[in-house]
Design a protein around this motif. Structure first.
Motif, PDB file in Angstrom:
ATOM      1  N   SER A 141       0.801  -1.101   0.101  1.00 30.97           N
ATOM      2  CA  SER A 141      -0.052   0.115   0.008  1.00 30.97           C
ATOM      3  C   SER A 141       0.914   1.220   0.025  1.00 30.97           C
ATOM      4  N   PRO A 142       0.451   2.239  -0.886  1.00 28.41           N
ATOM      5  CA  PRO A 142       1.210   3.453  -0.560  1.00 28.41           C
ATOM      6  C   PRO A 142       0.911   4.257   0.655  1.00 28.41           C
ATOM      7  N   ALA A 237      -1.123  20.329  -5.952  1.00 27.90           N
ATOM      8  CA  ALA A 237      -0.333  19.339  -6.652  1.00 27.90           C
ATOM      9  C   ALA A 237      -0.824  18.031  -6.708  1.00 27.90           C
ATOM     10  N   PHE A 238      -0.637  17.263  -7.736  1.00 27.96           N
ATOM     11  CA  PHE A 238      -1.129  15.872  -8.027  1.00 27.96           C
ATOM     12  C   PHE A 238      -0.222  14.770  -7.871  1.00 27.96           C
ATOM     13  N   TYR A 239      -0.460  13.608  -7.280  1.00 26.68           N
ATOM     14  CA  TYR A 239       0.862  12.628  -6.987  1.00 26.68           C
ATOM     15  C   TYR A 239       0.313  11.275  -7.654  1.00 26.68           C
ATOM     16  N   ARG A 240       1.266  10.410  -8.021  1.00 23.88           N
ATOM     17  CA  ARG A 240       0.972   9.065  -8.194  1.00 23.88           C
ATOM     18  C   ARG A 240       1.676   8.264  -7.408  1.00 23.88           C
ATOM     19  N   GLY A 241       1.156   7.190  -6.832  1.00 23.80           N
ATOM     20  CA  GLY A 241       2.046   6.176  -6.109  1.00 23.80           C
ATOM     21  C   GLY A 241       3.140   5.447  -6.950  1.00 23.80           C
ATOM     22  N   THR A 242       4.210   5.221  -6.281  1.00 27.40           N
ATOM     23  CA  THR A 242       5.391   4.727  -6.902  1.00 27.40           C
ATOM     24  C   THR A 242       6.364   3.718  -5.830  1.00 27.40           C
ATOM     25  N   ALA A 297      -5.829   0.916  -1.951  1.00 27.28           N
ATOM     26  CA  ALA A 297      -5.909  -0.504  -1.277  1.00 27.28           C
ATOM     27  C   ALA A 297      -4.684  -0.998  -1.857  1.00 27.28           C
ATOM     28  N   PRO A 298      -4.075  -2.197  -1.273  1.00 23.84           N
ATOM     29  CA  PRO A 298      -2.955  -2.782  -1.586  1.00 23.84           C
ATOM     30  C   PRO A 298      -2.785  -3.274  -2.824  1.00 23.84           C
TER      31      PRO A 298
END
Lengths: 310, 95
Positions: A141-142, A237-242, A297-298
């Motif tokens: 999960s992030p 700001a907009f983010y994506r999980g990495t 979610a994971p």
């Protein structure tokens, strides 16, 4: 199993089966055909697009990135029946993709080897291509938010004047990270399948107001012509999980800022000796397309040894 | 290696053998955005199951993309609730 073939590993797990499909190495690609938005701002960002040719089945891309570099796959796009584009977000570095697919995508002119077929006649395993071997897999999960502390300061409330400046970056640069200890050590050159589902947005409003009085003031009240101003700017700001890896025993989930901007509004009204003379407002800037944090979610992550496919 | 199997490439390099671990693909299909899917996949029974979703042409910077919820119950894989079309890849590991 009335017919067919099963091959087991030392742990008694099926690793080749005519009832399943092995993933096979199709291609290695370390050169994106396009890079968008490469910058060191906001913690660094690059959006990379890689092309996969001669792959009639869906590619399963694994990423190799150096230690402590963030990356995630953000899209798989089918261009035609055997061509795909794979989009990767990183904190401004290039990854090497190792593309795997089922045996129907294996391209080989070699005449020797072993091919295992499913009951429908499609290839399940083809020894002429290198089968995927993994070292670990699981769901991760992030972090729940991109920032451990979100309290931006010193941003101008008027007309988004601070957009993209050092204060905007300092307040919105992603800092959260979740460390995940591994029970199985990573190889020296690990590769990861990880598709970024998590999205987050952070937004902060800054306001200011002023009053101009042309006449005198009695007990704090303007007795002449008065004009009142109100400004508000929403920085976002907009983010994506990495994901990243730091050493053979630890991987991390984290965030990359992929977009940032600001929207503002201004309101004016006025009056003379307490009688309103009307107002006006204006607005501008760019709105975030979403102000939600979703998809926490994971998600599946699979690790393998990239050096096997070099 | 006294038992098991080894597979070499044409250059004589060992590429795969019975000490390796892998996930095998048992199903690959697409589910449209806004729709749901539930299907029985008998091959996953008794195995460790890993289900991945890969969004097909999702937006990166112009609208949100809600992921599907995925659940596995017995040999049934259920997918629902997402706004985007996705590829579902079902992988298994085990005896």
């Amino acid at each position: 199993m009335a017919f067919g073939i099963n091959a087991y590993n030392d742990a008694n797990e099926v690793i080749i089966s005519s009832e399943l499909k092995n993933l096979h190495f199709i291609a290695k690609n370390s050169s994106p055909y396009s890079t968008v938005g490469s910058t060191l701002d906001f913690g660094a960002r690059a959006i990379l697009n890689y092309r996969v040719n001669n792959c009639p089945s869906i590619p399963v891309p694994f990423m190799y990135m150096p230690a402590n570099r963030k990356a995630a796959i953000t899209a798989v796009r089918q261009i035609n029946s055997s061509t795909w584009d794979i989009e990767v977000v990183t904190n401004n570095h290039t990854v090497t993709l190792y593309i795997f697919a089922d045996a129907t995508s294996v391209q080989s002119d070699e005449g020797q080897g072993i091919v295992v077929y499913n009951a429908d006649g499609s290839a399940a395993f083809d020894s002429r291509a290198r089968p995927l071997a993994i070292t670990d897999a699981g769901n991760v999960s992030p972090p729940s938010t991109p920032r451990t502390v979100f309290a931006p300061t010193n941003l101008d409330p008027k007309y988004c004047n601070s957009v993209g400046n050092a204060w905007h970056q300092d307040g919105f640069r992603p800092t959260s990270e979740t460390n995940i200890p591994l029970s199985t050590s990573l190889p020296s050159k690990p590769m990861f399948f990880y598709f970024s589902l998590a999205q987050a947005e952070l937004e902060a409003a800054f306001t200011a107001s002023e009053e101009e009085c042309d006449g005198g003031s009695v007990k704090g009240n303007c007795v002449g012509s008065v004009r009142r101003y109100f400004w508000q700017s929403h920085y976002w700001a907009f983010y994506r999980g990495t994901v990243s890896w730091s050493n053979s025993s630890n991987i991390q989930t984290n965030w990359v800022a992929v977009n940032w901007d600001c929207y503002w509004r201004e309101e004016k009204d006025g009056g003379i000796i307490g009688i309103g003379t009307g107002g006006s407002s204006s607005a501008g800037g760019a709105f975030p397309y979403s102000n939600e944090t979703i998809n926490l979610a994971p998600g599946l992550i699979i690790a393998g040894d990239a050096s096997r496919y070099d | 290696m006294s038992f098991g199997f080894q597979i070499f490439d044409s250059g004589g390099t060992l590429r795969f053998d019975s000490t390796d671990v892998t996930y095998n693909q048992v199903a690959f299909y697409s589910v449209s955005g806004g729709s749901s899917d539930s299907r029985s996949i008998p091959q996953i029974g008794g195995k460790t199951v890993a289900v991945g979703q890969v969004m097909i042409d999702p937006p990166l910077l112009d609208r949100k993309a809600v992921a599907h919820n995925i659940s596995v119950s017995g040999t049934t894989v259920s997918v629902s609730g997402g706004s985007e079309s996705v590829y579902i890849i079902v992988l298994v590991r085990g005896s």
